[in-house]
Design an enzyme around this catalytic site. Sequence first.
Site, PDB file in Angstrom:
ATOM      1  N   ASP A  83     -63.172 -27.377   5.587  1.00 19.50           N
ATOM      2  CA  ASP A  83     -61.893 -28.111   5.517  1.00 19.50           C
ATOM      3  C   ASP A  83     -61.103 -27.757   4.265  1.00 19.50           C
ATOM      4  O   ASP A  83     -60.298 -28.561   3.791  1.00 19.50           O
ATOM      5  CB  ASP A  83     -62.124 -29.633   5.562  1.00 19.50           C
ATOM      6  CG  ASP A  83     -62.928 -30.063   6.777  1.00 19.50           C
ATOM      7  OD1 ASP A  83     -62.594 -29.611   7.875  1.00 19.50           O
ATOM      8  OD2 ASP A  83     -63.890 -30.834   6.617  1.00 19.50           O
ATOM      9  N   LYS A  88     -58.690 -22.913   5.083  1.00 14.54           N
ATOM     10  CA  LYS A  88     -58.848 -21.492   5.396  1.00 14.54           C
ATOM     11  C   LYS A  88     -57.853 -21.021   6.436  1.00 14.54           C
ATOM     12  O   LYS A  88     -57.456 -19.848   6.448  1.00 14.54           O
ATOM     13  CB  LYS A  88     -60.280 -21.224   5.863  1.00 14.54           C
ATOM     14  CG  LYS A  88     -61.341 -21.476   4.796  1.00 14.54           C
ATOM     15  CD  LYS A  88     -62.725 -21.204   5.316  1.00 14.54           C
ATOM     16  CE  LYS A  88     -63.145 -22.183   6.404  1.00 14.54           C
ATOM     17  NZ  LYS A  88     -63.214 -23.584   5.935  1.00 14.54           N
TER      18      LYS A  88
END
Length: 448
Positions: free
Chosen positions: A13, A16
Amino acid sequence: MPATVVLGAQWGDEGKGKITDLMADRMDFVVRFAGGNNAGHTVVCGEDEFKLHLMPSGILYPHITTVIGNGVVVNPKVLIEEMDSLVARGICCDRLRISCNAHLVMPYHLAFDHLGEVSLGSAKLGTTHRGIGPAYADKADRMGLRMQDLLDEHIFRAKLTTSLLRKNAILTKAFDQEPFDVDEITAEYMAYAERLAPHIEDTSLLIHNALEDGRKVLFEGAQGLLLDIDHGTYPFVTSSSPTIGGVFTGTGVGPTHVNSVLGVVKAYVTRVGYGPFPTEQANEMGERMGKRGVEFGTTTGRKRRCGWLDLVLLRYAARVNGLTGLAITKLDVLSEFERIDVCIGYSYQGKVYHDFPPHQTIFHKCEPVYLDMPGWRCEISDVTEFDDLPPEARKYIEFIEQASGIPAHIISVGPKRTQTILAHLKEKQTIEEGPYLYKEEYPPGNSV
């Protein structure tokens, strides 16, 4: 042409999806190498938001060939639904390629995932209930079905029959559940095969040839270091390797092709689900981070736990992955804090650990050692140059670089592509707004 890898440096989280999307415009291939639809990337293009689960983030660019590598476990139903959703929004999926060796997520994997969590009670791991762990377990047990099995109904049915002998015995006797039917599953998956067959091929050879021809390849990570099956906070981890080693085993490409490894790290830390989290702020501070950062899982919608940046974990990520650069995301979320704490070590039984501790008890029971830093108390979402950041924000970034030993190449100050600062790069590209859909020089459907 050397390849680039984008990896998560925390518990996933980290953002990316945005970083991959940002870099993808200069790439020819974007390759996903691990995980399944238990992961999710959110990409914001102008006013449009895309939530991707199995599909590599490069799918938003029509000139890019997106690849799902052999290290990914694929739920074909979910993949087809995601493809249909993207096509309905004007995104062409013709250039998607799927490894013939990628394993399939089967209906009984979802059942065992749910039943396993229920049976653990208060000791449950907090899985996404997407069947990912059981699918990887079958892969290791040499009982899995692969994408190439979809191309031969006789082979598919034979392997499924063998697998269900064991699965149904456990379901009926241990869990008092109804057995799965070979004919029903075969019919369902042969329908998926008809749709996906044009996309299935030897992607290891495809990527190898592309690299040999000088094409640009980006390997896109899912999840993060601390969720790695070997190097993460076991057992509160995923069932695959989202670290650098997973790139090579999950794609069939050799390590000599890679010379750039970008670690994505939030300016603070979040974690979904259960497990240790030394810098967690289960208080008003954490609530403020979560509210301002809109911290909910892309795939599950679960609320993320929030805490201060942990440099012990970042140094660990740099060491395990061989990071050559950092992408620091959500710096803007910290803009409202007058003071910012940064964890520089762990204290346990009178000893301070500056490296990731060797024993789980230490990590579970340690107390973070904080360095208190001044906040900047002003909005930075419109800043596009590092030198235009407030002095306190620049000092925060520079301290992260110094403590980790890794330069920050990208700093994100908001979800949009334009809300990005490119630092320490020899060639700074211009970041344009909006999705790069169907540029004239890249008409949809072009072959590689």
